[in-house]
Write a protein that holds these residues in place. Structure first.
Motif, PDB file in Angstrom:
ATOM      1  N   GLU A  74     -24.632  60.211 -33.622  1.00 33.27           N
ATOM      2  CA  GLU A  74     -25.853  60.506 -32.558  1.00 33.27           C
ATOM      3  C   GLU A  74     -25.757  60.620 -30.854  1.00 33.27           C
ATOM      4  O   GLU A  74     -24.239  60.054 -30.937  1.00 33.27           O
ATOM      5  CB  GLU A  74     -27.255  59.296 -33.149  1.00 33.27           C
ATOM      6  N   ASN A  90     -24.478  51.995 -25.605  1.00 33.05           N
ATOM      7  CA  ASN A  90     -23.889  52.247 -24.665  1.00 33.05           C
ATOM      8  C   ASN A  90     -24.215  50.471 -23.365  1.00 33.05           C
ATOM      9  O   ASN A  90     -23.712  50.462 -22.741  1.00 33.05           O
ATOM     10  CB  ASN A  90     -23.525  52.790 -23.619  1.00 33.05           C
ATOM     11  N   CYS A 133     -18.837  60.505 -22.343  1.00 35.80           N
ATOM     12  CA  CYS A 133     -17.194  59.712 -22.823  1.00 35.80           C
ATOM     13  C   CYS A 133     -16.297  60.873 -23.156  1.00 35.80           C
ATOM     14  O   CYS A 133     -16.488  61.902 -24.349  1.00 35.80           O
ATOM     15  CB  CYS A 133     -17.715  58.660 -24.016  1.00 35.80           C
TER      16      CYS A 133
HETATM   17  S1  SF4 Z   1     -22.246  57.486 -25.406  1.00 37.31           S
HETATM   18 FE1  SF4 Z   1     -21.877  57.073 -27.617  1.00 37.31          FE
HETATM   19  S2  SF4 Z   1     -23.159  58.548 -27.693  1.00 37.31           S
HETATM   20 FE2  SF4 Z   1     -23.377  58.951 -25.701  1.00 37.31          FE
HETATM   21  S3  SF4 Z   1     -21.017  59.844 -24.933  1.00 37.31           S
HETATM   22 FE3  SF4 Z   1     -20.472  58.199 -25.380  1.00 37.31          FE
HETATM   23  S4  SF4 Z   1     -19.729  57.688 -27.741  1.00 37.31           S
HETATM   24 FE4  SF4 Z   1     -21.153  59.793 -26.858  1.00 37.31          FE
END
Ligand code: SF4
Length: 459
Positions: A254, A285, A202
């Motif tokens: 995490e 996610n 992200c």
């Molecule tokens: S899904 Fe959560 S942990 Fe993974 S990149 Fe996106 S914000 Fe970071």
């Protein structure tokens, strides 16, 4: 009309004697179409370094960029001012700020990951452009980061060598994560970080950032815990905590918990062998629907799935997913619903992007189609210019209808939908209707006009 705020280099905030506050929605600067709310307890003013404040000339109504100001005998170049909000509030507008076209990185650096909100001086007090979207009192800033927290953390670390508590002690004391703090206070929602890796990247990830961006606000757990270690923390919390008791996998410190679904599944089975008390929840996610289905089968009863958009190209541009796509996220929502879990969307909201008519219609359609129980409207914590570089020309278009109208449209699309900011423990969950109108369009209203229903209605 509320007055424009600006700051000097030291971060001292002033209100302008004549200019009124402007606000920003996407790329547009405008006169505020709504009144701000008094700056809530736990909110702060934030200086936006290198960005010039933009106000409104009260006589002509023209937008005015403040390039220089005089305060007493001092002349200086001012910085724009915004606010950051405590949990429970959703911003409706961004700070109106102009980044000089030729500004070098040192003079106008990329802003760290906070959810910058338009602020102003209203009467005698500071104010922010926001909605109160959740009134859960147990998340109050006043009951967190209290003077006795450090001793509670030390006592727990003495009681057990479980490494999860060492990670949570940093989350609680350094990053002031309320969920981690609850683990030591022994109440409400406790945290279980579970994964060191992620299958997304992200743009605004709070646990991992590339070197040329401001450092991530949290540090990822270095070693993923075992099923036994996770079960120990969960069992202790679920059996001893008071209040609205639950534990959550998937924290700010995490990666993606579904990448560790086998260990989490085993941990859940160990927990449910030991106690039936409380709720088991995951923040994810939603990339691996079958893994999520396995967790629900094992006893996960609540899940919150994050997304910034229900339109695949804008989703992909922000999440940069690896080996999954937006259809998998939708399938995860469906799988969790089918398995009887309480399903919430973690909607990363950004005024002028998420509330564009086309985006709102896509979100309403998703909410109605998948029959989620709750939408948590979470202001996306990112430099506004960074997100707009991602979102410009992507997603479903249309004029912004306003964040208030978006919230109203979501509730209209799925009668009984809970809109809020916090996950619900079992006793807080009301049954939402089994059927809802399908594919309704959101209420169309000019940007920022009041919605058909009260935006302050409790989630
Ligand atoms: S899904 Fe959560 S942990 Fe993974 S990149 Fe996106 S914000 Fe970071």
């Amino acid at each position: 009309m509320p007055r424009l705020l600006f700051a000097d280099d030291r971060g001292v905030v002033y209100d302008h004697p004549t200019l009124r506050a402007a606000v920003r929605s996407g790329d547009a600067m405008l006169a505020p179409p709504e009144r701000p709310i008094p700056l809530p307890e736990g909110a702060s003013l934030a200086m936006l370094p290198g960005r010039r404040p933009v106000g409104i000339d009260p006589e002509s109504g023209a937008l005015t960029v403040l390039h220089e100001v005089q305060v007493g005998r001092r002349r200086f170049v001012p910085h724009a001012v915004g606010a950051t909000l405590p949990p429970g509030f959703t911003r409706t507008f961004l700070p109106a700020a102009a980044r000089p076209a030729l500004a070098v990185a040192g003079a106008a650096p990329v802003l760290p990951q906070w959810a910058y909100t338009a602020a102003a001086l209203d009467g005698e007090g500071f104010a922010a452009y926001a909605l109160r979207t959740d009134r859960r009192r147990h998340w109050s800033p006043a009951s967190h980061s209290t003077p006795d927290l450090r001793a509670k953390v030390a006592a727990r670390l003495l009681a057990t060598p479980n490494p999860i508590y060492r990670q949570l002690s940093r989350c609680a004391l350094e990053w002031r994560c309320f969920t981690a703090q609850n683990t030591f206070y022994g109440r409400d929602e406790g945290a279980i970080p579970s994964s060191a890796r992620c299958n997304a990247a992200c743009v605004g990830c709070i646990s991992e950032q590339p070197d040329d961006m401001p450092p991530a606000s949290h540090e990822r757990i270095a070693r993923p815990p075992t099923a036994e270690e996770m079960a120990e923390v969960a069992i202790h919390h679920l059996t001893t905590a008071r209040g609205k008791v639950m534990v959550s996998f998937g924290q700010g410190c995490e990666g993606e918990p579904l990448l560790r679904w086998k260990e989490i599944e085993r941990a859940i089975r160990l927990v449910r062998k030991a106690t039936s008390r409380g709720s088991l929840h995951a923040n994810t996610n939603g990339s691996l629907p079958d893994a999520l289905g396995a967790l629900c089968r094992a006893g996960l009863d609540s899940v919150r799935i994050s997304l910034n958009s229900a339109v695949p190209d804008l989703y992909a541009a922000y999440y940069r997913p690896h080996r999954y796509g937006f259809p998998d996220v939708v399938r995860s929502i469906q799988v969790a619903r089918r398995r009887g879990a309480y399903v919430a969307l973690n909607l990363l909201t950004f005024p002028g992007v998420t509330d564009r008519a086309g985006e709102a219609a896509a979100l309403c359609s998703l909410v109605a189609r998948t029959r989620v129980d709750q939408v948590q409207t979470r202001p996306l914590a990112i430099d506004p210019d960074v997100y707009l570089a991602v979102a410009r020309g992507r997603g479903a278009g249309g004029q912004p209808i306003g964040v208030r109208a978006l919230v109203a449209a979501l509730k209209q699309a799925r009668p009984g939908l809970v809109v809020g900011n916090f996950s619900r423990a079992r006793p807080e969950r009301a049954a939402t209707p089994a059927r809802s109108p399908r594919g309704r369009s959101p209420a169309r209203s000019p940007r920022g006009q009041p919605p058909a229903r009260s935006p302050r209605a409790k989630g």
